[in-house]
Enzyme design. Structure first.
Site, PDB file in Angstrom:
ATOM      1  CB  CYS A  28      31.466  25.968   2.260  1.00  0.00           C
ATOM      2  SG  CYS A  28      31.931  26.433   0.620  1.00  0.00           S
ATOM      3  CG  ASP A  29      28.970  27.470   4.926  1.00  0.00           C
ATOM      4  OD1 ASP A  29      30.078  27.177   5.414  1.00  0.00           O
ATOM      5  OD2 ASP A  29      28.752  28.523   4.313  1.00  0.00           O
ATOM      6  CB  CYS A  83      29.498  27.852  -0.466  1.00  0.00           C
ATOM      7  SG  CYS A  83      30.394  26.336  -0.770  1.00  0.00           S
TER       8      CYS A  83
END
Ligand code: NAP
Length: 307
Positions: free
Chosen positions: A137-138, A134
């Site tokens: 997200c990261d 993701c």
């Protein structure tokens, strides 16, 4: 044991739309969220293709709107995960979560899908240490770093484009010499100076001692191996349906997507499914919303027929 009219498993666009429609039918649906309220959309940064938002929106904002709209008409959202269902004796069905157990007359399954893994050495061990599924997200952790994205579909292009906001350089590693992604995302990636492509190649190992340092890559045409130094590996090779809970209870296709009929009903009367759990093809917020509303209307009609 509390008895519900309708339980909806999953809180992505399909689940929250099913909740909106069943709540407006005064069925007071109970939505059991799963481990990520909002599902995959909640970790999507930009949503540009959901109608009604000419300037685009974000995944979390859209989920928040959908949840509020469903709750306004009486839907309840339980933050918990379903651990077991019993559909064998027909309606009412039993649904167990970590903390509760319910009976429900109708069930709408909207459990979605999860990222597919490469299944290669180093992948599992280095999740959260450079391996990610993701970018939203990261991506932030890869400022001025080198990253690779594995895959050639829309998801891979979206991830690659997004990652160029942070990373110094993004290499897309794809097993063929042609992308599967649609024209818009493809052209955007080709035009992006920070993205380059490694064609006809598969990643065979993620290398690193406690943190990703490189990937081993094999060219499938020449059989040549090379190591590519990288701080991050973003895997975007499609999804697998979250259908394990229903194994041996509901009919599935050979990829384990739930089978539904034209009424969105599964192989068990009273159990409906919507969104990616039964749709390997479209996988759009707009299609999931459509399927969620259809499943809800059919569940309402089915409940009426039982009375
Ligand atoms: P996808 O279209 O199935 O693409 C998966 C990609 O990963 C393909 O390029 C595939 O290669 C590659 N792949 C699969 N297994 C692999 C493996 N074991 N090793 C290496 N490569 C592998 O999946 P997706 O990109 O997640 O998209 C799924 C659906 O969602 C599509 O319908 C897509 O249009 C939609 N989607 C749309 C948007 C958008 O509209 N903005 C964004 C994301 C997703 P091959 O090409 O060789 O098969």
């Amino acid at each position: 044991m509390p008895r519900e009219k309708v339980i909806i498993i999953g809180s992505g666009p399909a689940g929250l739309t099913a909740a909106l429609y069943t709540s407006r039918a005064i069925l007071k649906p109970l939505v059991i969220s799963g481990n990520q309220l909002g599902g995959q959309v909640s970790i999507t940064s930009e949503v540009e293709n959901y109608p009604g938002f000419p300037e685009g929106t974000t995944g979390p904002e859209l989920v928040d709107f959908m949840q509020k709209q469903a709750e306004k008409f009486g839907a309840r959202v339980l933050i918990d995960e379903v651990t077991q269902v019993d559909l064998r004796n027909g309606s009412p069905f039993t649904v167990k979560t970590h903390g509760d157990e319910f009976e429900t007359e109708a069930l709408i399954i909207c459990t979605g899908a999860s990222p597919r893994r490469l299944g290669i050495p180093g992948e599992e061990e280095l999740i959260g240490r450079g391996v990610s599924f993701c970018a939203t997200c990261d991506g932030f952790f890869f400022r001025e770093k080198e990253v690779v994205v594995v895959g050639g579909g829309d998801s891979a292009m979206e991830e690659a484009n997004f990652l160029t906001r942070f990373a110094k350089h993004v290499r897309v590693i794809h097993r063929r010499d042609e992308l599967r992604a649609g024209e818009t995302l493809k052209q955007r990636a080709f035009a992006n100076q920070k993205i380059s492509f490694v064609w006809d190649s598969v990643v065979t190992e993620v290398l690193g001692d406690g943190q990703v340092q490189a990937v081993r890559v094999r060219n499938v045409k020449t059989d040549e191996d090379q190591e590519i130094a990288s701080d991050g590996v973003f895997v975007a090779i499609g999804h697998i349906p979250n259908s394990a809970l229903f194994k041996d209870q509901l009919e599935m296709d050979d990829r384990e997507y739930l089978k539904t009929d034209a009424r969105m009903m599964t192989s068990v009367p009273g159990v409906f499914a919507a969104g990616e759990i039964q749709d390997p093809t479209f996988r759009q917020i707009a299609t999931s919303v459509g399927q969620g509303s259809a499943a809800a209307m059919m569940a309402e009609r089915w409940l009426e027929e039982q009375e």
